[in-house]
Design a protein around this motif. Structure first.
Motif, short mmCIF file in Angstrom:
data_model
loop_
_atom_site.label_atom_id
_atom_site.label_comp_id
_atom_site.label_asym_id
_atom_site.label_seq_id
_atom_site.Cartn_x
_atom_site.Cartn_y
_atom_site.Cartn_z
N THR A 33 -45.58 -13.43 19.84
CA THR A 33 -44.90 -14.70 20.12
C THR A 33 -45.68 -15.87 19.54
O THR A 33 -45.12 -16.78 18.91
CB THR A 33 -44.72 -14.86 21.63
N GLU A 34 -47.00 -15.88 19.74
CA GLU A 34 -47.82 -16.95 19.21
C GLU A 34 -47.84 -16.94 17.68
O GLU A 34 -47.83 -18.00 17.02
CB GLU A 34 -49.25 -16.83 19.74
N ALA A 35 -47.84 -15.74 17.09
CA ALA A 35 -47.86 -15.66 15.62
C ALA A 35 -46.57 -16.20 15.03
O ALA A 35 -46.57 -16.88 13.98
CB ALA A 35 -48.07 -14.21 15.19
N ARG A 36 -45.42 -15.92 15.66
CA ARG A 36 -44.15 -16.44 15.16
C ARG A 36 -44.08 -17.95 15.27
O ARG A 36 -43.52 -18.63 14.40
CB ARG A 36 -42.99 -15.81 15.94
N LEU A 37 -44.68 -18.51 16.34
CA LEU A 37 -44.67 -19.97 16.48
C LEU A 37 -45.53 -20.65 15.42
O LEU A 37 -45.23 -21.77 14.99
CB LEU A 37 -45.17 -20.36 17.88
N LEU A 38 -46.58 -20.01 14.95
CA LEU A 38 -47.46 -20.60 13.95
C LEU A 38 -46.85 -20.52 12.56
O LEU A 38 -47.25 -21.29 11.66
CB LEU A 38 -48.83 -19.90 13.95
N GLY A 39 -45.92 -19.60 12.36
CA GLY A 39 -45.30 -19.49 11.05
C GLY A 39 -46.15 -18.69 10.09
O GLY A 39 -46.84 -17.74 10.48
N HIS A 40 -46.10 -19.11 8.80
CA HIS A 40 -46.83 -18.38 7.76
C HIS A 40 -48.33 -18.40 8.06
O HIS A 40 -48.91 -19.44 8.32
CB HIS A 40 -46.55 -19.01 6.38
N GLY A 41 -48.98 -17.24 7.99
CA GLY A 41 -50.40 -17.10 8.28
C GLY A 41 -50.72 -16.96 9.75
O GLY A 41 -51.89 -16.84 10.14
N GLY A 42 -49.68 -16.97 10.57
CA GLY A 42 -49.93 -16.88 12.01
C GLY A 42 -50.42 -15.51 12.45
O GLY A 42 -51.23 -15.38 13.38
N VAL A 43 -49.92 -14.44 11.77
CA VAL A 43 -50.33 -13.10 12.16
C VAL A 43 -51.83 -12.92 11.97
O VAL A 43 -52.55 -12.41 12.85
CB VAL A 43 -49.55 -12.04 11.35
N ARG A 44 -52.33 -13.36 10.77
CA ARG A 44 -53.75 -13.19 10.51
C ARG A 44 -54.58 -14.05 11.47
O ARG A 44 -55.64 -13.62 11.97
CB ARG A 44 -54.05 -13.56 9.06
N ALA A 45 -54.15 -15.31 11.71
CA ALA A 45 -54.92 -16.20 12.58
C ALA A 45 -54.97 -15.66 14.01
O ALA A 45 -56.03 -15.65 14.66
CB ALA A 45 -54.31 -17.60 12.56
N VAL A 46 -53.84 -15.18 14.53
CA VAL A 46 -53.81 -14.67 15.91
C VAL A 46 -54.66 -13.40 16.03
O VAL A 46 -55.40 -13.22 17.01
CB VAL A 46 -52.36 -14.40 16.34
N ALA A 47 -54.58 -12.53 15.03
CA ALA A 47 -55.37 -11.30 15.08
C ALA A 47 -56.86 -11.62 15.09
O ALA A 47 -57.66 -10.96 15.79
CB ALA A 47 -55.01 -10.40 13.91
N ARG A 48 -57.26 -12.64 14.26
CA ARG A 48 -58.68 -12.99 14.21
C ARG A 48 -59.14 -13.61 15.52
O ARG A 48 -60.23 -13.31 16.03
CB ARG A 48 -58.92 -13.95 13.04
N ILE A 49 -58.33 -14.48 16.12
CA ILE A 49 -58.73 -15.14 17.37
C ILE A 49 -58.77 -14.13 18.53
O ILE A 49 -59.69 -14.12 19.35
CB ILE A 49 -57.77 -16.30 17.68
N ALA A 50 -57.79 -13.22 18.62
CA ALA A 50 -57.73 -12.23 19.72
C ALA A 50 -58.60 -11.01 19.46
O ALA A 50 -58.73 -10.15 20.34
CB ALA A 50 -56.29 -11.80 19.96
N GLN A 51 -59.13 -10.91 18.21
CA GLN A 51 -59.98 -9.78 17.83
C GLN A 51 -59.25 -8.45 17.99
O GLN A 51 -59.73 -7.51 18.61
CB GLN A 51 -61.29 -9.77 18.64
N VAL A 52 -58.05 -8.40 17.39
CA VAL A 52 -57.27 -7.18 17.35
C VAL A 52 -56.86 -6.93 15.91
O VAL A 52 -57.07 -7.76 15.01
CB VAL A 52 -56.01 -7.27 18.26
N SER A 53 -56.23 -5.81 15.68
CA SER A 53 -55.76 -5.47 14.34
C SER A 53 -54.50 -6.27 14.00
O SER A 53 -53.66 -6.55 14.88
CB SER A 53 -55.46 -3.97 14.26
N GLU A 54 -54.36 -6.65 12.69
CA GLU A 54 -53.16 -7.36 12.26
C GLU A 54 -51.94 -6.46 12.40
O GLU A 54 -50.83 -6.95 12.66
CB GLU A 54 -53.31 -7.80 10.79
N THR A 55 -52.14 -5.16 12.26
CA THR A 55 -51.02 -4.22 12.42
C THR A 55 -50.44 -4.31 13.83
O THR A 55 -49.23 -4.22 14.03
CB THR A 55 -51.49 -2.80 12.12
N THR A 56 -51.30 -4.46 14.82
CA THR A 56 -50.83 -4.57 16.20
C THR A 56 -49.95 -5.80 16.37
O THR A 56 -48.89 -5.75 17.02
CB THR A 56 -52.03 -4.64 17.16
N VAL A 57 -50.35 -6.92 15.76
CA VAL A 57 -49.55 -8.16 15.88
C VAL A 57 -48.23 -7.99 15.15
O VAL A 57 -47.17 -8.42 15.63
CB VAL A 57 -50.35 -9.35 15.34
#
Length: 701
Positions: A33-57
């Protein structure tokens, strides 16, 4: 597009607070949900902040775009998700596990874990070694899945049950109801496990300041041996009033101690709680100090009944059913729970801890210390036991009986150990200390006792050292020195009576109201002291087979008829040697006769004597002195074996033949074979009469 640092900081704070409270699927959807709100580049940013895999996001984003609803049944993953269970990947795993935990029923009886602890870690290691790699938690899950759980031993096996077990239970229940209906006291009695006094570890745990456990000894052998303080709690539980009374002894758990505990309870509590009582019902185990086989238990109860005026009824539980005794689970279990984790460092601690026992059901306990001495080895004579006012019940009279407060008129009031028997025992010992029996005058006997006392003390310390397994490490710990049943002088007296073959151990035990084992042990120990000292007791001229004959001899000097017969047979006219020469021969053969008896006993046993057992020196029918005289008469060819048997009157021809066959080699080895006589007698009367040649009635040979 780069995400501003302020937004990244806000997301970091939000994730730190929210994510720990979500499950796997909820975390994935929240991040998407947070990645979709950030738009482009949100998946990578959320994965880095939450310390999870980008695949999970990305998976979360795809689930949101697909519009998937919540999973049914509160599931986190869809059916079929995750790794397969270990038993699915390895179908033989469960069978191998059951073979380890149940080697006798399902698996290999030669399992290496059959005699070791079946912990989860040990089971996992053994399964891995057999080619079934598995973890300890998985082993625990599989065991629980198969219905296993951690369980302790359960005391349910009672051994062979008596056929009338249930009938005795019903009878006890009926007796309890009858007594309680009449407001008569009903008590349950037993001895709790004896406890050693000292800083020894106790089972259980207690609340203590952190890091400050009670320090106790790490070895028990410091508290072993006969000098160690001990506490023997004997409990009396009042079933109707739910009250306990515990008498803490310090000496021995004997029948005398058991009845004295009941006596003390009656004086301090029973007579106050039941002032109008005329009967007392006691329920007890079948064994122990209050066992139904012990005559001392019944004799002491008779004395208690005579003193209190109560009719005392005792009902014993059948053998191997002691756990049904009320006192076990209504009193003793609570005492054990109350002193858990607390070292019993003194008798005061034991008494106060027992007295502080309370339960929510209203149990109250009173405890007292009993410093009295209760020596072992006490018995009751056959005559006194036969005179007890004992009435056996029609239902299992060996388990159920009543002792009435009045004794038989001819026997007088019942007397217990503490009320006359001990005094009577001392008086009898004084009477037995007779020069005609001991072969020593009063001054000679006292001098011998004084010389033997240090040797006896040394021998006792040697025995204590053997019991302890080493030297004494601590000072004697009893409240006061335990007084034995017989002092050193009495031990010397009894040993002299036995070695001089005045009477048997069984007769001495019955007269002194002790056990033959007690007499046997003290004679065995004192006999070694006499041998070390070099004292030769010799043989008494008179032998007694009954207590009445011995008492008559002490009172009137009237010896048994056999004594006169042996005196006649020992006459120089028959033996061909003077009295001094005959006595010298008898004394010279005494050590070899004792060795011969031991050798013959060894042949009958087929092995050496067990350690601590007593060696007998007392022939049952014919004494050692009589053996020598009979052998001398036969070697002189005065008469036949039949005539010798007729002369004695109470022995057989074959017995005399065995005696002569055993004694003749000893006389031959001594080189003192008697010369044959020119006279031969054809009857026992002629043989005995020849000892008095001046008698006009003496028949001719």
């Amino acid at each position: 597009m780069a995400v501003p640092k302020s937004i990244c900081s806000q997301l970091h704070c939000r994730f730190m607070v929210l994510l720990p409270h979500l499950n796997e699927r909820q975390r994935r959807l929240a991040l998407a949900t947070e990645a979709r709100l950030l738009g482009h580049g949100g998946v990578r940013a959320v994965a880095r902040i939450a310390q999870v895999s980008e695949t999970t996001v990305r998976r979360g984003v795809l689930e949101l775009e697909a519009g998937a609803g919540p999973l049914t049944g509160g599931r986190v993953r869809a059916p079929g998700g995750g790794r397969k269970r270990a038993e699915a990947n390895d179908p033989a795993l469960l069978k191998a596990l059951l073979g380890l935990v149940e080697p006798d029923e399902r698996g290999d009886p030669e399992s290496p874990l059959r005699w070791t602890t079946k912990s989860l870690r040990n089971l996992a290691e053994e399964l891995t070694r057999r080619g079934h790699p598995v973890s300890a938690p998985t082993v625990g899950r599989l065991l629980r899945q198969e219905g296993f759980s951690l369980q302790a031993n359960v005391k349910t096996l009672e051994g062979a049950q008596h056929p009338d077990r249930d009938a005795q239970f019903r009878y006890i229940n009926e007796q309890v109801k009858l007594h309680q209906a009449d407001s008569e006291p009903v008590i349950s009695v037993d001895t709790k496990k004896r406890e050693q006094i000292g800083r020894l570890p106790m089972a259980g745990r207690d609340w203590r300041p952190r890091g400050e456990p009670v320090e106790v000894e790490d070895h028990h052998f410091f508290f072993s041996g006969p000098d160690v303080e001990q506490a023997i709690p004997y409990g009396i539980y009042d079933i109707a009033r739910n009250t306990g009374w515990v008498n803490v002894g310090v000496d021995h758990d004997t029948s005398t101690f058991a009845v004295e505990s009941i006596h003390r309870w009656w004086r301090s509590r029973g007579s106050l709680d039941y002032p109008k009582a005329s009967r007392l019902l006691i329920t007890a185990d079948a064994g122990g100090s209050n066992g139904y086989r012990y005559r001392v238990w019944k004799g002491e109860l008779a004395a208690l009944a005579a003193e209190t005026g109560l009719s005392i009824t005792v009902c014993h539980f059948p053998p191997a059913t002691s756990k049904w005794n009320k006192i076990e689970h209504r009193l003793f279990s609570h005492i054990t729970r109350n002193w858990r984790g607390r070292p019993l460092t003194s008798h005061t601690v034991v008494v106060e801890t027992i007295a502080a026992t309370r339960t929510r059901a209203g149990l109250t306990v009173e405890a007292h210390l009993d410093p009295g001495e209760y020596p072992i080895g006490i018995a009751i004579s056959n005559d006194r036991f036969a005179a007890l006012p004992l009435e056996k019940h029609e239902v299992h009279g060996q388990w159920n009986y009543t002792l009435h407060p009045t004794a038989a008129p001819e026997a007088g009031p019942a007397t217990g150990e503490a009320n006359g028997v001990a005094h009577r025992r001392g008086t009898l010992l004084d009477r037995l200390n007779d020069p005609r029996l001991t072969g020593l005058g009063a001054s000679e006997f006292d001098a011998l006792c004084a010389e033997l006392a240090p040797l006896q003390r040394a021998r006792a310390q040697e025995r204590y050292s053997e019991q302890r397994g080493g030297r004494q490490r601590r000072a004697t710990g009893k409240l006061r020195g335990s007084k034995p049943l017989f002092d050193y002088a009495a031990r010397v007296l009894l040993t002299l009576l036995y070695q001089r073959q005045v009477c048997s151990m069984k007769l001495l035990a019955d007269m002194l109201e002790t056990t033959p084992t007690c007499i046997g042990h003290l004679v065995h120990e004192t006999r070694r002291v006499l041998e070390d000292h070099g004292h030769q007791p010799g043989y008494a001229p008179t032998r007694f087979t009954t207590a009445d004959a011995l008492m008559v001899f002490l009172d009137t000097a009237q010896a048994p008829s056999r004594t006169g017969i042996m005196s006649d047979l020992s006459h120089p006219n028959l033996t061909g040697m003077s009295c001094d020469d005959l006595e010298d021969l008898i004394r010279g053969l005494a050590p070899r006769q004792a060795a011969q008896i031991e050798r013959l006993s060894h042949q009958r046993r087929g092995a050496d004597r067990q350690s601590g057992s007593r060696g007998g020196v007392f022939p049952q029918k014919i004494g050692n002195r009589e053996r020598v005289v009979l052998t001398v008469l036969y070697l002189r060819k005065l008469c036949t074996l039949d005539i010798l048997a007729d002369a004695l009157g109470d022995v057989s021809r074959s017995l005399i033949g065995n005696v002569i066959r055993e004694t003749r080699p000893l006389i031959e080895a001594d080189g003192r074979l008697p010369a044959p006589s020119a006279t031969r007698y054809r009857t026992a009367a002629d043989l005995l009469a020849s000892a008095h040649p001046n008698n006009p009635d003496t028949p001719t040979s």
